[in-house]
Design a protein around this motif. Structure first.
Motif, PDB file in Angstrom:
ATOM      1  N   SER A   1      48.888  35.510  47.248  1.00  0.00           N
ATOM      2  CA  SER A   1      48.640  35.378  48.689  1.00  0.00           C
ATOM      3  C   SER A   1      49.755  36.019  49.495  1.00  0.00           C
ATOM      4  O   SER A   1      49.513  36.600  50.557  1.00  0.00           O
ATOM      5  CB  SER A   1      48.475  33.903  49.075  1.00  0.00           C
ATOM      6  N   TRP A   2      50.983  35.929  48.993  1.00  0.00           N
ATOM      7  CA  TRP A   2      52.117  36.565  49.675  1.00  0.00           C
ATOM      8  C   TRP A   2      51.935  38.084  49.664  1.00  0.00           C
ATOM      9  O   TRP A   2      52.200  38.753  50.665  1.00  0.00           O
ATOM     10  CB  TRP A   2      53.429  36.182  48.999  1.00  0.00           C
ATOM     11  N   ALA A   3      51.463  38.610  48.543  1.00  0.00           N
ATOM     12  CA  ALA A   3      51.218  40.051  48.454  1.00  0.00           C
ATOM     13  C   ALA A   3      50.121  40.471  49.428  1.00  0.00           C
ATOM     14  O   ALA A   3      50.209  41.532  50.064  1.00  0.00           O
ATOM     15  CB  ALA A   3      50.828  40.423  47.025  1.00  0.00           C
ATOM     16  N   ALA A   4      49.098  39.644  49.570  1.00  0.00           N
ATOM     17  CA  ALA A   4      48.029  39.942  50.533  1.00  0.00           C
ATOM     18  C   ALA A   4      48.574  39.907  51.954  1.00  0.00           C
ATOM     19  O   ALA A   4      48.156  40.696  52.816  1.00  0.00           O
ATOM     20  CB  ALA A   4      46.894  38.930  50.377  1.00  0.00           C
ATOM     21  N   GLN A   5      49.525  39.017  52.205  1.00  0.00           N
ATOM     22  CA  GLN A   5      50.146  38.932  53.531  1.00  0.00           C
ATOM     23  C   GLN A   5      50.837  40.238  53.904  1.00  0.00           C
ATOM     24  O   GLN A   5      50.832  40.642  55.073  1.00  0.00           O
ATOM     25  CB  GLN A   5      51.160  37.788  53.553  1.00  0.00           C
ATOM     26  N   GLN A   6      51.417  40.919  52.913  1.00  0.00           N
ATOM     27  CA  GLN A   6      52.119  42.166  53.182  1.00  0.00           C
ATOM     28  C   GLN A   6      51.165  43.263  53.652  1.00  0.00           C
ATOM     29  O   GLN A   6      51.598  44.259  54.247  1.00  0.00           O
ATOM     30  CB  GLN A   6      52.868  42.640  51.922  1.00  0.00           C
TER      31      GLN A   6
ATOM     32  N   GLN B   1      38.824  27.648  44.059  1.00  0.00           N
ATOM     33  CA  GLN B   1      39.961  27.033  43.392  1.00  0.00           C
ATOM     34  C   GLN B   1      39.730  26.792  41.901  1.00  0.00           C
ATOM     35  O   GLN B   1      40.655  26.860  41.095  1.00  0.00           O
ATOM     36  CB  GLN B   1      40.293  25.708  44.082  1.00  0.00           C
ATOM     37  N   ASP B   2      38.500  26.538  41.519  1.00  0.00           N
ATOM     38  CA  ASP B   2      38.201  26.265  40.116  1.00  0.00           C
ATOM     39  C   ASP B   2      38.252  27.516  39.244  1.00  0.00           C
ATOM     40  O   ASP B   2      38.107  27.430  38.017  1.00  0.00           O
ATOM     41  CB  ASP B   2      36.828  25.604  39.976  1.00  0.00           C
ATOM     42  N   GLN B   3      38.488  28.675  39.854  1.00  0.00           N
ATOM     43  CA  GLN B   3      38.527  29.928  39.101  1.00  0.00           C
ATOM     44  C   GLN B   3      39.902  30.596  39.152  1.00  0.00           C
ATOM     45  O   GLN B   3      40.044  31.772  38.806  1.00  0.00           O
ATOM     46  CB  GLN B   3      37.486  30.904  39.652  1.00  0.00           C
ATOM     47  N   LEU B   4      40.909  29.868  39.590  1.00  0.00           N
ATOM     48  CA  LEU B   4      42.234  30.467  39.723  1.00  0.00           C
ATOM     49  C   LEU B   4      42.678  31.135  38.426  1.00  0.00           C
ATOM     50  O   LEU B   4      42.578  30.564  37.340  1.00  0.00           O
ATOM     51  CB  LEU B   4      43.258  29.409  40.122  1.00  0.00           C
ATOM     52  N   GLY B   5      43.170  32.363  38.564  1.00  0.00           N
ATOM     53  CA  GLY B   5      43.618  33.131  37.407  1.00  0.00           C
ATOM     54  C   GLY B   5      43.665  34.606  37.749  1.00  0.00           C
ATOM     55  O   GLY B   5      43.247  35.027  38.837  1.00  0.00           O
ATOM     56  N   GLU B   6      44.154  35.399  36.828  1.00  0.00           N
ATOM     57  CA  GLU B   6      44.353  36.827  37.064  1.00  0.00           C
ATOM     58  C   GLU B   6      43.079  37.542  37.495  1.00  0.00           C
ATOM     59  O   GLU B   6      43.096  38.388  38.399  1.00  0.00           O
ATOM     60  CB  GLU B   6      44.913  37.476  35.796  1.00  0.00           C
ATOM     61  N   GLU B   7      41.974  37.201  36.876  1.00  0.00           N
ATOM     62  CA  GLU B   7      40.708  37.861  37.211  1.00  0.00           C
ATOM     63  C   GLU B   7      40.333  37.628  38.671  1.00  0.00           C
ATOM     64  O   GLU B   7      39.904  38.552  39.379  1.00  0.00           O
ATOM     65  CB  GLU B   7      39.590  37.336  36.294  1.00  0.00           C
ATOM     66  N   LEU B   8      40.516  36.396  39.150  1.00  0.00           N
ATOM     67  CA  LEU B   8      40.186  36.075  40.536  1.00  0.00           C
ATOM     68  C   LEU B   8      41.149  36.763  41.499  1.00  0.00           C
ATOM     69  O   LEU B   8      40.720  37.275  42.544  1.00  0.00           O
ATOM     70  CB  LEU B   8      40.228  34.564  40.760  1.00  0.00           C
ATOM     71  N   TYR B   9      42.433  36.776  41.180  1.00  0.00           N
ATOM     72  CA  TYR B   9      43.414  37.388  42.084  1.00  0.00           C
ATOM     73  C   TYR B   9      43.084  38.852  42.353  1.00  0.00           C
ATOM     74  O   TYR B   9      43.150  39.315  43.496  1.00  0.00           O
ATOM     75  CB  TYR B   9      44.824  37.261  41.507  1.00  0.00           C
ATOM     76  N   LEU B  10      42.716  39.562  41.304  1.00  0.00           N
ATOM     77  CA  LEU B  10      42.366  40.979  41.455  1.00  0.00           C
ATOM     78  C   LEU B  10      41.028  41.143  42.161  1.00  0.00           C
ATOM     79  O   LEU B  10      40.854  42.050  42.981  1.00  0.00           O
ATOM     80  CB  LEU B  10      42.333  41.653  40.089  1.00  0.00           C
ATOM     81  N   ALA B  11      40.080  40.254  41.852  1.00  0.00           N
ATOM     82  CA  ALA B  11      38.751  40.353  42.465  1.00  0.00           C
ATOM     83  C   ALA B  11      38.841  40.158  43.977  1.00  0.00           C
ATOM     84  O   ALA B  11      38.210  40.891  44.750  1.00  0.00           O
ATOM     85  CB  ALA B  11      37.815  39.312  41.851  1.00  0.00           C
ATOM     86  N   ILE B  12      39.627  39.193  44.418  1.00  0.00           N
ATOM     87  CA  ILE B  12      39.779  38.959  45.863  1.00  0.00           C
ATOM     88  C   ILE B  12      40.450  40.160  46.517  1.00  0.00           C
ATOM     89  O   ILE B  12      40.064  40.588  47.607  1.00  0.00           O
ATOM     90  CB  ILE B  12      40.594  37.674  46.126  1.00  0.00           C
TER      91      ILE B  12
ATOM     92  N   ASN C   1      45.280  47.631  48.857  1.00  0.00           N
ATOM     93  CA  ASN C   1      45.840  48.653  47.977  1.00  0.00           C
ATOM     94  C   ASN C   1      46.316  47.940  46.718  1.00  0.00           C
ATOM     95  O   ASN C   1      47.302  47.191  46.762  1.00  0.00           O
ATOM     96  CB  ASN C   1      46.997  49.364  48.673  1.00  0.00           C
ATOM     97  N   LEU C   2      45.639  48.138  45.602  1.00  0.00           N
ATOM     98  CA  LEU C   2      45.913  47.354  44.402  1.00  0.00           C
ATOM     99  C   LEU C   2      47.294  47.635  43.814  1.00  0.00           C
ATOM    100  O   LEU C   2      47.944  46.722  43.286  1.00  0.00           O
ATOM    101  CB  LEU C   2      44.831  47.607  43.349  1.00  0.00           C
ATOM    102  N   ASP C   3      47.729  48.875  43.884  1.00  0.00           N
ATOM    103  CA  ASP C   3      49.058  49.190  43.359  1.00  0.00           C
ATOM    104  C   ASP C   3      50.131  48.433  44.147  1.00  0.00           C
ATOM    105  O   ASP C   3      51.050  47.853  43.567  1.00  0.00           O
ATOM    106  CB  ASP C   3      49.314  50.699  43.430  1.00  0.00           C
ATOM    107  N   GLN C   4      50.012  48.455  45.463  1.00  0.00           N
ATOM    108  CA  GLN C   4      50.974  47.739  46.293  1.00  0.00           C
ATOM    109  C   GLN C   4      50.853  46.238  46.078  1.00  0.00           C
ATOM    110  O   GLN C   4      51.853  45.518  46.000  1.00  0.00           O
ATOM    111  CB  GLN C   4      50.758  48.066  47.772  1.00  0.00           C
ATOM    112  N   PHE C   5      49.601  45.758  45.976  1.00  0.00           N
ATOM    113  CA  PHE C   5      49.341  44.329  45.768  1.00  0.00           C
ATOM    114  C   PHE C   5      50.023  43.842  44.495  1.00  0.00           C
ATOM    115  O   PHE C   5      50.738  42.824  44.511  1.00  0.00           O
ATOM    116  CB  PHE C   5      47.837  44.092  45.691  1.00  0.00           C
ATOM    117  N   ASN C   6      49.849  44.567  43.404  1.00  0.00           N
ATOM    118  CA  ASN C   6      50.445  44.165  42.129  1.00  0.00           C
ATOM    119  C   ASN C   6      51.968  44.261  42.163  1.00  0.00           C
ATOM    120  O   ASN C   6      52.674  43.401  41.631  1.00  0.00           O
ATOM    121  CB  ASN C   6      49.887  45.024  40.993  1.00  0.00           C
ATOM    122  N   GLN C   7      52.460  45.290  42.805  1.00  0.00           N
ATOM    123  CA  GLN C   7      53.903  45.455  42.914  1.00  0.00           C
ATOM    124  C   GLN C   7      54.526  44.342  43.756  1.00  0.00           C
ATOM    125  O   GLN C   7      55.558  43.780  43.385  1.00  0.00           O
ATOM    126  CB  GLN C   7      54.225  46.817  43.530  1.00  0.00           C
ATOM    127  N   ASP C   8      53.875  44.011  44.860  1.00  0.00           N
ATOM    128  CA  ASP C   8      54.408  42.981  45.761  1.00  0.00           C
ATOM    129  C   ASP C   8      54.401  41.605  45.119  1.00  0.00           C
ATOM    130  O   ASP C   8      55.382  40.846  45.237  1.00  0.00           O
ATOM    131  CB  ASP C   8      53.602  42.958  47.062  1.00  0.00           C
TER     132      ASP C   8
END
Length: 263
Positions: A162-167, A182-193, A200-207
């Motif tokens: 969420s902090w990365a999304a804030q950026q 909330q019942d799906q929290l995990g890496e797959e959900l973070y990327l899907a959202i 920008n996924l590269d920035q998102f992952n880096q942040d």
């Protein structure tokens, strides 16, 4: 042994004595990882002295614990008072770089300490949405991270995402998606959202993997702990505090009290 001298030493070094006494007690009664800790070294002579004091004068230990607790309570009350005063006089300092939405005037500020894996926080999230829909022109909502990592293994990862999304200016959209799934929290959900929000996924992952993300969340955690907050969700609206998955009527009641106090 001079008991008055011992009392003075216990008052002066209460933190050390309490931890030592507890460690000795654990050592004598059970096998525990904490009992194996090398953070506090106890010589056989000191251990014997402590055990003898406990047997002969248990009130000395009790008095020391009570004095230490009173000191801690005083520090906690002072920290809370300072925080509440600052909420009224300098809300910008409280908000800092935390995500904020609603009224730009910051006349009434609602600070939320929350955990993305806490079911009560998810319930409170629905109430807050209803509340802010009506009062977004009067109330500034501020989100503070307080992931309870000991019981919620995905809370910190979700906070970082969420902090990365804030950026990229999408915190509130990302926050809502996390709570509603909330019942799906995990890496797959973070990327899907992130993809759904066109981040920008590269920035998102880096942040989210950055030290800045960790530091920002840790700053919120330290603030919560300094205020004696032990659970989520926890709210502060100007000088009023409340907690739990509160009903909308409760939030309206607090808002009315805040408005009344402002005259």
């Amino acid at each position: 042994m001079n008991i008055s001298w011992l009392k003075q030493q216990l008052d002066r070094w209460s933190r050390f004595w309490i931890s030592t006494v507890l460690m000795v007690a654990i050592t004598l009664t059970s096998c525990s990882q904490s009992a194996q800790s090398d953070q506090v070294k106890v010589s056989p002579e000191l251990e014997k002295q402590i055990l003898q004091v406990i047997r002969d004068h248990p009130e000395v230990i009790l008095e020391s614990v009570q004095a230490y607790q009173q000191q801690q309570d005083g520090q906690l009350q002072q920290a809370r008072q300072t925080f509440l005063e600052q909420m009224k006089t300098n809300p910008k300092a409280i908000i800092g770089s935390s995500p904020a939405t609603g009224a730009s005037t910051q006349d009434i500020v609602l600070v939320e300490f929350s955990d993305f894996q806490c079911p009560f926080c998810a319930r409170a999230h629905q109430t807050i949405q209803q509340f802010m829909k009506v009062h977004q022109d009067q109330v500034t909502l501020v989100y503070k991270h307080f992931p309870l990592t000991q019981i919620h293994p995905e809370a910190l990862n979700a906070a970082k995402a969420s902090w990365a999304a804030q950026q990229q200016g999408k915190f509130w959209e990302y926050q809502n998606a996390l709570f509603t799934q909330q019942d799906q929290l995990g890496e797959e959900l973070y990327l899907a959202i992130a993809k759904q929000l066109n981040l920008n996924l590269d920035q998102f992952n880096q942040d989210r993997q950055s030290q800045k993300a960790q530091a920002a969340i840790e700053e919120d955690i330290q603030l919560a702990e300094s205020l004696g907050i032990s659970g989520t969700p926890f709210f502060v609206m100007n000088g009023e505090t409340f907690s739990g998955a509160v009903e909308l009527s409760k939030m309206e009641e607090v808002l009315a009290a805040v408005k009344a106090s402002k005259g």
